[in-house]
Motif scaffolding. Structure first.
Motif, PDB file in Angstrom:
ATOM      1  N   GLU A  27      42.145  46.878  51.117  1.00  0.00           N
ATOM      2  CA  GLU A  27      41.312  47.839  50.379  1.00  0.00           C
ATOM      3  C   GLU A  27      40.679  47.175  49.162  1.00  0.00           C
ATOM      4  OE1 GLU A  27      43.621  51.288  49.398  1.00  0.00           O
ATOM      5  OE2 GLU A  27      44.066  51.723  51.507  1.00  0.00           O
ATOM      6  N   LEU A  28      41.457  46.374  48.454  1.00  0.00           N
ATOM      7  CA  LEU A  28      40.942  45.694  47.272  1.00  0.00           C
ATOM      8  C   LEU A  28      39.827  44.711  47.651  1.00  0.00           C
ATOM      9  CD1 LEU A  28      42.968  44.574  44.288  1.00  0.00           C
ATOM     10  CD2 LEU A  28      41.360  42.961  45.246  1.00  0.00           C
ATOM     11  N   LEU A  29      40.047  43.970  48.736  1.00  0.00           N
ATOM     12  CA  LEU A  29      39.042  42.986  49.160  1.00  0.00           C
ATOM     13  C   LEU A  29      37.801  43.648  49.746  1.00  0.00           C
ATOM     14  CD1 LEU A  29      41.356  40.266  50.736  1.00  0.00           C
ATOM     15  CD2 LEU A  29      40.265  40.249  48.474  1.00  0.00           C
ATOM     16  N   ASP A  30      37.962  44.862  50.296  1.00  0.00           N
ATOM     17  CA  ASP A  30      36.830  45.579  50.878  1.00  0.00           C
ATOM     18  C   ASP A  30      36.050  46.401  49.858  1.00  0.00           C
ATOM     19  OD1 ASP A  30      37.453  44.541  53.354  1.00  0.00           O
ATOM     20  OD2 ASP A  30      38.463  46.355  54.073  1.00  0.00           O
ATOM     21  N   CYS A  31      36.579  46.524  48.639  1.00  0.00           N
ATOM     22  CA  CYS A  31      35.903  47.341  47.629  1.00  0.00           C
ATOM     23  C   CYS A  31      34.581  46.698  47.225  1.00  0.00           C
ATOM     24  CB  CYS A  31      36.797  47.569  46.408  1.00  0.00           C
ATOM     25  SG  CYS A  31      36.844  46.186  45.257  1.00  0.00           S
ATOM     26  N   ALA A  38      37.003  38.729  42.838  1.00  0.00           N
ATOM     27  CA  ALA A  38      37.067  37.369  42.295  1.00  0.00           C
ATOM     28  C   ALA A  38      38.291  37.191  41.410  1.00  0.00           C
ATOM     29  CB  ALA A  38      35.789  37.051  41.519  1.00  0.00           C
ATOM     30  N   ASP A  39      38.574  38.178  40.572  1.00  0.00           N
ATOM     31  CA  ASP A  39      39.754  38.118  39.705  1.00  0.00           C
ATOM     32  C   ASP A  39      41.038  38.085  40.532  1.00  0.00           C
ATOM     33  OD1 ASP A  39      38.195  38.106  37.431  1.00  0.00           O
ATOM     34  OD2 ASP A  39      38.536  40.234  36.955  1.00  0.00           O
ATOM     35  N   PHE A  40      41.079  38.895  41.582  1.00  0.00           N
ATOM     36  CA  PHE A  40      42.257  38.947  42.443  1.00  0.00           C
ATOM     37  C   PHE A  40      42.471  37.596  43.129  1.00  0.00           C
ATOM     38  CE2 PHE A  40      44.378  39.781  46.493  1.00  0.00           C
ATOM     39  CZ  PHE A  40      45.494  40.476  46.063  1.00  0.00           C
ATOM     40  N   THR A  41      41.420  37.063  43.706  1.00  0.00           N
ATOM     41  CA  THR A  41      41.495  35.769  44.385  1.00  0.00           C
ATOM     42  C   THR A  41      41.909  34.671  43.416  1.00  0.00           C
ATOM     43  OG1 THR A  41      39.789  36.484  45.939  1.00  0.00           O
ATOM     44  CG2 THR A  41      40.188  34.118  45.779  1.00  0.00           C
ATOM     45  N   LYS A  42      41.380  34.695  42.213  1.00  0.00           N
ATOM     46  CA  LYS A  42      41.735  33.703  41.192  1.00  0.00           C
ATOM     47  C   LYS A  42      43.209  33.833  40.809  1.00  0.00           C
ATOM     48  CE  LYS A  42      40.450  32.215  36.534  1.00  0.00           C
ATOM     49  NZ  LYS A  42      39.583  32.479  35.381  1.00  0.00           N
ATOM     50  N   GLU A  43      43.691  35.060  40.656  1.00  0.00           N
ATOM     51  CA  GLU A  43      45.103  35.279  40.300  1.00  0.00           C
ATOM     52  C   GLU A  43      46.029  34.762  41.399  1.00  0.00           C
ATOM     53  OE1 GLU A  43      48.223  36.277  37.889  1.00  0.00           O
ATOM     54  OE2 GLU A  43      46.120  36.500  37.335  1.00  0.00           O
ATOM     55  N   VAL A  44      45.667  35.011  42.656  1.00  0.00           N
ATOM     56  CA  VAL A  44      46.464  34.501  43.781  1.00  0.00           C
ATOM     57  C   VAL A  44      46.514  32.977  43.721  1.00  0.00           C
ATOM     58  CG1 VAL A  44      46.587  34.258  46.299  1.00  0.00           C
ATOM     59  CG2 VAL A  44      46.060  36.491  45.289  1.00  0.00           C
ATOM     60  N   GLN A  45      45.356  32.343  43.526  1.00  0.00           N
ATOM     61  CA  GLN A  45      45.308  30.882  43.508  1.00  0.00           C
ATOM     62  C   GLN A  45      46.063  30.299  42.322  1.00  0.00           C
ATOM     63  OE1 GLN A  45      44.120  28.961  46.086  1.00  0.00           O
ATOM     64  NE2 GLN A  45      45.280  27.446  44.939  1.00  0.00           N
ATOM     65  N   GLN A  46      45.912  30.894  41.154  1.00  0.00           N
ATOM     66  CA  GLN A  46      46.629  30.409  39.974  1.00  0.00           C
ATOM     67  C   GLN A  46      48.143  30.540  40.164  1.00  0.00           C
ATOM     68  OE1 GLN A  46      44.812  32.751  36.840  1.00  0.00           O
ATOM     69  NE2 GLN A  46      43.445  31.059  36.265  1.00  0.00           N
ATOM     70  N   THR A  47      48.564  31.617  40.795  1.00  0.00           N
ATOM     71  CA  THR A  47      49.995  31.809  41.052  1.00  0.00           C
ATOM     72  C   THR A  47      50.500  30.770  42.039  1.00  0.00           C
ATOM     73  OG1 THR A  47      49.769  34.169  40.597  1.00  0.00           O
ATOM     74  CG2 THR A  47      51.743  33.471  41.796  1.00  0.00           C
ATOM     75  N   ARG A  48      49.741  30.522  43.097  1.00  0.00           N
ATOM     76  CA  ARG A  48      50.127  29.491  44.076  1.00  0.00           C
ATOM     77  C   ARG A  48      50.203  28.123  43.411  1.00  0.00           C
ATOM     78  NH1 ARG A  48      46.436  31.602  49.127  1.00  0.00           N
ATOM     79  NH2 ARG A  48      47.967  33.110  49.908  1.00  0.00           N
ATOM     80  N   ASP A  49      49.235  27.819  42.569  1.00  0.00           N
ATOM     81  CA  ASP A  49      49.240  26.533  41.861  1.00  0.00           C
ATOM     82  C   ASP A  49      50.470  26.401  40.961  1.00  0.00           C
ATOM     83  OD1 ASP A  49      46.826  25.965  43.091  1.00  0.00           O
ATOM     84  OD2 ASP A  49      45.599  26.380  41.312  1.00  0.00           O
TER      85      ASP A  49
END
Length: 98
Positions: A27-31, A38-49
């Motif tokens: 739902e978030l990605l389809d909004c 972009a913020d969500f994707t960045k947060e996922v990547q920063q957490t993985r890093d």
């Protein structure tokens, strides 16, 4: 992003996402909010890093003897599983039993 969305990004980064969370991510990605995506994707990547960096910092090298012990265990296991070769006759000869 709100706290719930940040928690969801962390769950995605950890790879521990359930069905309900998966629907929320979709739902978030389809909004229609490209900044939120972009913020969500960045947060996922920063957490993985951060997790990868933590894991590499906490990693310890295996003992120097580990390779030799593993190879010896593999060789022993292969010896134990080697096919049994014998000269006996297995065609109904009741005199030989295995």
């Amino acid at each position: 992003m709100n706290e719930s969305q940040i928690d969801l990004a962390h769950t995605v980064a950890l790879g521990s996402i359930g069905d309900e969370d998966q629907r929320a991510v979709q739902e978030l990605l389809d909004c229609g909010d490209s900044a939120l995506r972009a913020d969500f994707t960045k947060e996922v990547q920063q957490t993985r890093d951060a997790l990868a960096e933590f894991a590499s910092d906490a990693a310890t090298p295996p003992p120097a003897t580990l390779r030799d012990r593993l190879l010896a265990a593999i060789a022993e296991d292969q010896t134990d599983r080697a096919p049994h070769h014998c000269a006996c006759n297995h065609r109904g000869n009741s005199a030989t039993s295995h």
